[in-house]
Motif scaffolding. Structure first.
Motif, short mmCIF file in Angstrom:
data_model
loop_
_atom_site.label_atom_id
_atom_site.label_comp_id
_atom_site.label_asym_id
_atom_site.label_seq_id
_atom_site.Cartn_x
_atom_site.Cartn_y
_atom_site.Cartn_z
N ARG A 57 0.84 -1.19 0.00
CA ARG A 57 0.00 0.00 0.00
C ARG A 57 0.88 1.25 0.00
O ARG A 57 1.85 1.35 0.76
N GLU A 165 -15.35 -6.46 -7.65
CA GLU A 165 -14.25 -5.71 -7.03
C GLU A 165 -14.00 -4.37 -7.69
O GLU A 165 -13.12 -3.62 -7.27
N GLU A 167 -15.46 -0.60 -8.89
CA GLU A 167 -16.48 0.44 -8.82
C GLU A 167 -16.60 1.05 -10.22
O GLU A 167 -15.91 2.01 -10.56
N HIS A 186 -10.57 6.74 -10.99
CA HIS A 186 -9.82 6.42 -9.78
C HIS A 186 -10.20 5.04 -9.23
O HIS A 186 -11.31 4.57 -9.43
N VAL A 187 -9.22 4.41 -8.58
CA VAL A 187 -9.42 3.12 -7.93
C VAL A 187 -8.87 3.20 -6.52
O VAL A 187 -8.13 4.12 -6.18
N ASP A 188 -9.23 2.21 -5.71
CA ASP A 188 -8.81 2.24 -4.31
C ASP A 188 -7.42 1.64 -4.08
O ASP A 188 -6.73 2.02 -3.14
N ASN A 189 -7.03 0.71 -4.93
CA ASN A 189 -5.75 0.03 -4.72
C ASN A 189 -5.28 -0.60 -6.01
O ASN A 189 -5.97 -0.57 -7.04
N GLU A 192 -7.48 -3.43 -7.54
CA GLU A 192 -8.63 -2.96 -8.32
C GLU A 192 -8.17 -2.47 -9.70
O GLU A 192 -8.85 -2.68 -10.71
N PHE A 215 -4.83 6.33 -7.93
CA PHE A 215 -5.30 5.85 -6.64
C PHE A 215 -5.90 6.99 -5.85
O PHE A 215 -5.49 8.14 -5.97
N HIS A 216 -6.88 6.64 -4.99
CA HIS A 216 -7.46 7.64 -4.09
C HIS A 216 -6.36 8.22 -3.20
O HIS A 216 -5.50 7.52 -2.72
#
Length: 216
Positions: A57, A165, A167, A186-189, A192, A215-216
């Protein structure tokens, strides 16, 4: 997270991954971009190190500078590598090996030719990566050039919606007539992001993917 903290997390992940001998891998981090340097014994470890770094991360980009240094007793002639590559491609029934060509120079394999689907293109590269003596792979296998942009865009959007998984509403897709797909949003990780790329590549006719996801 500071660069020092991110660097240590990547080092820890490399050491945790059992398929990698991380003793000779160097790690640097700056503004979320991780540079991997040093050397490993085979190409499989090189790609595994990059995947491991992406799992951490906070990693926003990777500069891959790891070299493959084969032990003298593991070095093979280019013609031997080429023959083994052709054989392993022929054994995989999902790959139309008769339409592919293999060139090897100092252990570096270049694949060319054409296939109908991207999963075949990737499968060919993945098979060759496994071979001993391979120091790198360039995948020049081409995909079909004719594509209906409107139909392709609809197929991709439907595929994105099917993936739990992803959005889908946060991802914008633009398709050009030459089969180039640009994805924004945008994606969370990283997982994704990979899921989005897989969904896009799964559509027939996709030739190039321009990934501008953040990424966010």
């Amino acid at each position: 997270m500071t660069d020092k903290e991110l660097r240590q997390l990547v080092i820890d992940e490399l050491e945790f991954e059992p398929s990698i001998d991380a003793a000779d891998i160097g790690v640097a981090a700056e503004d979320g971009v991780v540079t991997l340097s040093g050397h490993v014994a085979d190409y499989v470890q090189k790609t595994a190190a990059e995947r491991a770094a992406w799992r951490v991360r906070g990693v926003r980009g990777i500069a891959q500078e790891i070299e493959v240094r084969l032990a003298s007793d593991k070095k093979q002639n280019d013609d031997e590598i080429a023959q083994r590559a052709l054989s392993i491609l022929a054994w995989n029934t999902t790959i139309p090996s008769r339409d592919l060509r293999v060139q090897v120079s100092r252990g570096w394999v270049t694949l060319s030719g054409s296939v109908n689907w991207n999963f075949q293109r990737r499968a060919a590269e993945n098979e060759v990566r496994k071979l001993g003596g391979v120091t790198g792979v360039t995948n020049n296998i081409k995909l079909p050039t004719e594509v209906q942009a409107r139909d392709l865009k609809q197929r991709i959007q439907e595929a994105l919606k099917r993936h739990a998984e992803i959005e889908a509403g946060a991802v914008h897709v633009d398709v050009r007539a030459d089969g180039t797909v640009r994805i924004d949003g945008h994606v969370d990780n990283w997982s994704e992001m990979q899921a989005v790329e897989r969904a896009v590549w799964s559509a027939p006719g996709v030739r190039v993917v321009e990934d501008n996801l953040i990424f966010h």
